[in-house]
Scaffold this motif. Structure first.
Motif, PDB file in Angstrom:
ATOM      1  N   SER A 194       0.853  -1.189   0.000  1.00  0.00           N
ATOM      2  CA  SER A 194       0.000   0.000   0.000  1.00  0.00           C
ATOM      3  C   SER A 194       0.885   1.234   0.000  1.00  0.00           C
ATOM      4  O   SER A 194       2.102   1.143  -0.049  1.00  0.00           O
ATOM      5  CB  SER A 194      -0.898   0.021   1.234  1.00  0.00           C
ATOM      6  N   ASN A 195       0.270   2.390   0.057  1.00  0.00           N
ATOM      7  CA  ASN A 195       1.017   3.636   0.133  1.00  0.00           C
ATOM      8  C   ASN A 195       1.282   4.042   1.582  1.00  0.00           C
ATOM      9  O   ASN A 195       1.741   5.144   1.830  1.00  0.00           O
ATOM     10  CB  ASN A 195       0.233   4.747  -0.578  1.00  0.00           C
ATOM     11  N   ARG A 196       0.937   3.188   2.521  1.00  0.00           N
ATOM     12  CA  ARG A 196       1.078   3.543   3.936  1.00  0.00           C
ATOM     13  C   ARG A 196       2.128   2.671   4.605  1.00  0.00           C
ATOM     14  O   ARG A 196       2.358   1.548   4.214  1.00  0.00           O
ATOM     15  CB  ARG A 196      -0.266   3.339   4.643  1.00  0.00           C
ATOM     16  N   GLU A 233      -1.151  -2.338   7.758  1.00  0.00           N
ATOM     17  CA  GLU A 233      -0.871  -1.138   6.965  1.00  0.00           C
ATOM     18  C   GLU A 233      -2.080  -0.206   6.962  1.00  0.00           C
ATOM     19  O   GLU A 233      -2.001   0.936   7.368  1.00  0.00           O
ATOM     20  CB  GLU A 233      -0.491  -1.507   5.520  1.00  0.00           C
ATOM     21  N   THR A 234      -3.213  -0.755   6.531  1.00  0.00           N
ATOM     22  CA  THR A 234      -4.378   0.121   6.386  1.00  0.00           C
ATOM     23  C   THR A 234      -5.365  -0.035   7.544  1.00  0.00           C
ATOM     24  O   THR A 234      -6.271   0.777   7.693  1.00  0.00           O
ATOM     25  CB  THR A 234      -5.142  -0.238   5.097  1.00  0.00           C
ATOM     26  N   SER A 264      -7.665  -2.117   7.679  1.00  0.00           N
ATOM     27  CA  SER A 264      -9.003  -2.494   7.219  1.00  0.00           C
ATOM     28  C   SER A 264      -9.422  -3.880   7.714  1.00  0.00           C
ATOM     29  O   SER A 264     -10.578  -4.089   8.064  1.00  0.00           O
ATOM     30  CB  SER A 264      -9.095  -2.419   5.689  1.00  0.00           C
ATOM     31  N   THR A 265      -8.491  -4.831   7.789  1.00  0.00           N
ATOM     32  CA  THR A 265      -8.848  -6.150   8.314  1.00  0.00           C
ATOM     33  C   THR A 265      -9.247  -6.041   9.785  1.00  0.00           C
ATOM     34  O   THR A 265     -10.177  -6.686  10.250  1.00  0.00           O
ATOM     35  CB  THR A 265      -7.661  -7.133   8.165  1.00  0.00           C
TER      36      THR A 265
END
Lengths: 290, 290, 290, 290, 290, 290
Positions: free
Chosen positions: F92-94, F164-165, F167-168
């Motif tokens: 990702s970008n994070r 990272e995001t 979201s999970t």
């Protein structure tokens, strides 16, 4: 109503465990990303738990009952009650065992030769105690996986790894020095749960039915017709737990014999029965046997 | 102790063969990269061997016993004893057959039209003999696979290929000219092994149990209760090998009937039995039948 | 000879349907890219048809008989005869249902709150009628799939989606407002085909055998030996449809009892039977039960 | 217009070959089940052909041009013209070679020890000639695959197999006796096609562009700025085929240098260039180089 | 700050679209189950939307900008502004087209023969209008997929399906009657968004950069050295948009030439340049070209 | 000759690391089951080592150099020299970060609320020290994986997990309390190896080339033609490290400008350059930049 917290081992044993419970009488539905598999019994709550961590959570009461390997019970030294040994889902005909492994060219020939060496294993606690009991001082470090590679690459002097046939070990130019532990699956319970009458009854029921399902996997029902004068000889061949059921057929020269035998014995039994005059030999599978 | 060398066909038949042996009474464990599958019988040593090469190794005594297709027995002209035909693991309801295939637009309409043509096939020896017997001269070359593509691409005039339904052949714009060979799986033994009493006894046992397992796949046990006055009519419907077992129920107006019938017949039988007054009709699967 | 045109649902139900037919007595072979699965019955011609389109083709007579969900029967308002409800191949213990779903933070709390809103669903016709019957005006648009994403992304105000456990819905921050339809598989026939005596007989046969297979999945045969003095108590426990079959063993102190019970009941029954003195308890699976 | 028939090797080399042609300037589209890959050149017709059979079809003129391994050219003794050696798609840094392999414990130490032995290989013709040239008599039989298993299982005394690193061979307890053949990919043409001016021009064009693409994979363009007084030292480091291009920057104290070097050399070159005062060093990939 | 809502086509075009945006200068990260792909531009919010539904959501303003096929723009008759045609991610060298397909043996030879027939297609609206414009009355029904199977199975008389090469259609014994629509990917915008100066600037930027990336895929930079006396001839061969850049090398007999040409032209150009005396010919890939 | 022992991280970073080394100038070939990947440099010996164990083996000198995450360097408190931070292969970008996670409904709002609680994590040592430094007493236990499930199932009060995001985490009804550690990949060396002049030179070379490859991934070369009178304006836009290279074209009204810019900046730069009159703008990728 008392809810029983049941731990299902996540990973390699998961499907086989769910299949065993289905045969035993409970339907468990497991979806990807769902941590509480459905079970068709309102008195049970299932959780998916790694085999390595099962004993820990059963010991501290987070779970009442669970299935895991003897290896991880010993590794964690968890205080749990061992209800039953349940052997299922083996990929080979041989037991799983933790073995001490070194490169073919290593000077290590016995476990005593580990003195002063470096060993990698996922089973750190057990291995340290095993060596300490034998007065061997060695550095035992935790391995996150691909343990045997560490012996191949020379990162450590030896590894303690689980295997059934040893073929992967040999294929990498490694050698088994000795077996440290034979392991198998155990049904374990929390000691306090076993003091609770209601929970204990549920645990006993589950243990009984799981054993009934496993027993049935190794037995078959055998039926045949035998001429009256051969009855004794043929019945004498049958290694039945109980006496076989014998009944007259319409034609009184022939009797119907029905019995339960070890599935393994049938391949030798049928040719002998046939040679002795049995006819119409039939084998049926069982789903439960108590 | 005499060891029996048994060849298990590697590849498409492998899983079905292992499953058949399990039903017959032998547990075989096969791992990737292991060439000697484990078997739970100390008198047998298993090897994984390609179906194409099985007959060759059975003929020269490297193996005592093996399973392979009739096609490869004929192709290699191996001197082996054919013990049994074993039909299992078919993906369709139709037999496997080697067919002569040409493009739709080809002028070839009969096998005789192959005179002077070029043909690709994996079954070179059989095809050459087949043509020679009919006085046809043609160039037959070995194909390493994707044989039908060669007819599509015009690399050859015709191909001899194996198929069940012919649907892939038609899908590529090809046409079946005629069937050259219907094939099925055979249990084959080395002739010398058949002269050795001990080996022969093992081979006979294996053949008997494999057949017992296959027979059981096509039969079922049927039980039902019938009113006394309908017994003759209902029993008359049952295409039993042996007479069915009939016993009185506690209520003497009803009798229990138990019999073995072809699995295929049941879908027609049950509606008729029910129409004739049978009740409590049950079907059970069998695992072996001799 | 009259051919019966049978529609097999393509996709998620396909394998389970073929397995059910096999248990019922018909072997269907399906290959990739073949639209007419083979069936071992010359009087039937199978087609693979999407569940969404099955009712349409049964209604217009292209097919005589098919299996599809109640949802798609209602969606298409097709004029078909519903022969049987067949519950099979559920991945969970819960029914499939079409639910109205909105983001957690949505003000929509009841179906009435949909007034003036935009809704996406694959079940456009049913949803429109459902809303119209309740006097709700809303824009209902067809969704090609990934329907729940549209509610997450704000492309629409609500979606109508199928679910069993609702866990995926919750995992995406969505909320179920209410159930609109509980669905299950139905065997449906063309009304004219049901007027044709020959076709009707085939349809009745298929319906009977499919039900016989499904019933057998939820029943088991139970056998045990009971001491004569405990017979009444143990027989009293058995929730048998018919009276169990009781027969004397050679040792007249013991009787053999055989009965059919619900598979679900066994896990509670066996412990009680055992406590009451039953021995040698065996469970057998059934393949058909009428 | 003359059409050039081009054979693309099917299987392990297929994707790499299509990628190489794309870099060279021809877009080939290959679908599953399509035997004539599309190519964006109306003068070429592509066929997918097994590497083992390529030389045969090029020799008999069915194809004008094809790519295959030296091994299969030698095996088939096909009369083809070898246009170019093209090394691409290697999975390791080592060449592919056919080796003579025996079990670790075998007495065979040299190829001469094969006298009177049985050998399995896919490369039957080459192996027979290789042995015959050395006066060794042995039985060489065709292997349909899994060749090394035959040595492990004792079906044969030795095998001739292809390998790069030999690691799979060692992992199975086998030993390499010696290398029989180093192989690599060759572009081959039909001799008559090479006599046809038009076809020859197309073949030369394809050979030129494939080589241009392959050369570009091993070269890079390097640019940097160097202080005027360091120019000679830095240019002296550059193993350029041609003299590098040197141009003045606006700041006349610095010069821009641009050159082509071996990709492999860069990891050693850049540190040295930097130590000598070069700045702004940039590496660019090339797509073709002639 | 104004946020631009961008629809990325979900499914078969998704990866190719993300790759194109990356080349154009925006990094999009897409995870399974995440409906809002990350993008490294705070002014843009991405949603994954099915190609079939894209135009609908762009027309109603839920999205400002999206990519979808011309077919679905026409099907939905959505009022959107078509910014650019973007051809990328084709699996073959041929365009995608919606074709009218019938069984080989069908009497239908022209679209006019559809009068009174039943047609299945996913593109219902377009097909109905297409027929209405030609005065043909036919029943057009929505197909949920596997559309061509419906023609094979005789569920309908004809289907309208998308294809590139037609090979799957032919493989199933079907025939293309005619092409109804050539389709390709379009960048579409909401008309109101195009009136908003800030949004329009973002849309223009995105369109410019996507085109710059696509153009670069079909162009390459070519460099070479040419002898001074051959300069005119060689430059004359180069189909450059602009005049090539020519510069003197240190050796004044030689000049360096650099130009941009169509990638497709290179395979013919390089042999001619080389024949004319060019040396050191190099091809470089481009990432953007405006 | 001194051999440098290099550890390549096994698992999720493995392919990206091998790709980075290839760009940097070393070709590494990794096969399944081979623990020593080939490298085309006789002075380096590669081993595949888990990221979790890399720092341990670099610290004790078994390896000279390795790549692993900052997290595992801190976890093991290994005494290694950190040569370089290398950011590559992010999905990702994070950035990746270890976060404290609890169920949505948990009362835990700050790390201080962990007092007396049970926490599961794979990063036991780091987490214990982190809490101890803040005076928080809590039970931290090792998690073998599927860590977030333990918070969902209530096996523990909180987990420390990498994301990272996020979201999970959110999808499972969990909440991030705070970030404990931002991690990224580091090139680490053994301190004694850094004292060995020969090894140090090799390590410096590898570090330089890896950085050159990574830098090149974030830069591009830009070329364009600009009208002489616009040169200053356009050059003023270019955020070049060095001054751009400017040269006259044959037509002296135009100049060629070449420069290196951040890849990220191009999407904004090109529209502005174009607006200012630049033409023939081309972007080239770089493979190395020092």
């Amino acid at each position: 109503m008392t809810i029983l917290n049941l731990g299902i081992p996540k990973g390699s044993l998961q499907d086989a465990t769910i299949e065993l419970f289905e045969q035993a009488g409970w339907r468990i539905s497991s979806y990807s990303r769902n941590y509480f598999p459905d079970i068709d019994d309102p008195d049970i709550r299932c959780s998916l738990v790694r085999a390595q961590e099962m004993a820990r959570y059963v010991a501290d009461g987070t779970l009442d009952l669970g299935l895991t390997g003897l290896d991880w019970i010993l590794e964690t030294e968890a205080e749990v009650e061992q209800i039953s040994t349940l052997t299922y889902s083996k990929t080979s005909n041989r037991p799983s065992r933790w073995v001490l492994v070194v490169p073919n060219a290593s000077p290590i020939q016995r476990v005593e030769d580990l003195q002063g060496r470096k060993i990698a294993t996922e089973l750190v606690g057990f291995t340290r105690r095993y060596l300490a009991e034998r007065g061997i001082e060695a550095e035992v470090e935790f391995s996150w996986g691909a343990t045997e590679a560490k012996a191949v690459e020379g990162l450590v002097d030896a590894v303690v790894e689980i295997t059934e046939t040893g073929s992967t070990i040999r294929a990498h130019g490694l050698r088994i020095v000795e077996d440290l532990l034979i392991t198998e699956t155990r049904l374990i319970a929390n000691p306090s749960a076993m003091q609770d009458a209601e929970k204990r009854a549920r645990i006993d029921q589950i243990a009984l039915m799981l054993r009934a399902a496993l027993t049935a996997r190794h037995k078959v029902a055998l039926k045949c017709n035998v001429p009256a004068h051969q009855l004794d000889e043929i019945v004498g061949m049958l290694p039945s737990l109980h006496a076989p059921t014998v009944s007259y057929l319409y034609d009184r020269e022939w009797l119907a014999v029905e019995t339960i035998v070890d599935a393994d014995a049938v391949r030798d039994l049928i040719p002998r029965m046939r040679a002795a005059g049995a006819e119409g030999i039939l084998e049926y599978a069982l789903r439960k046997m108590v």
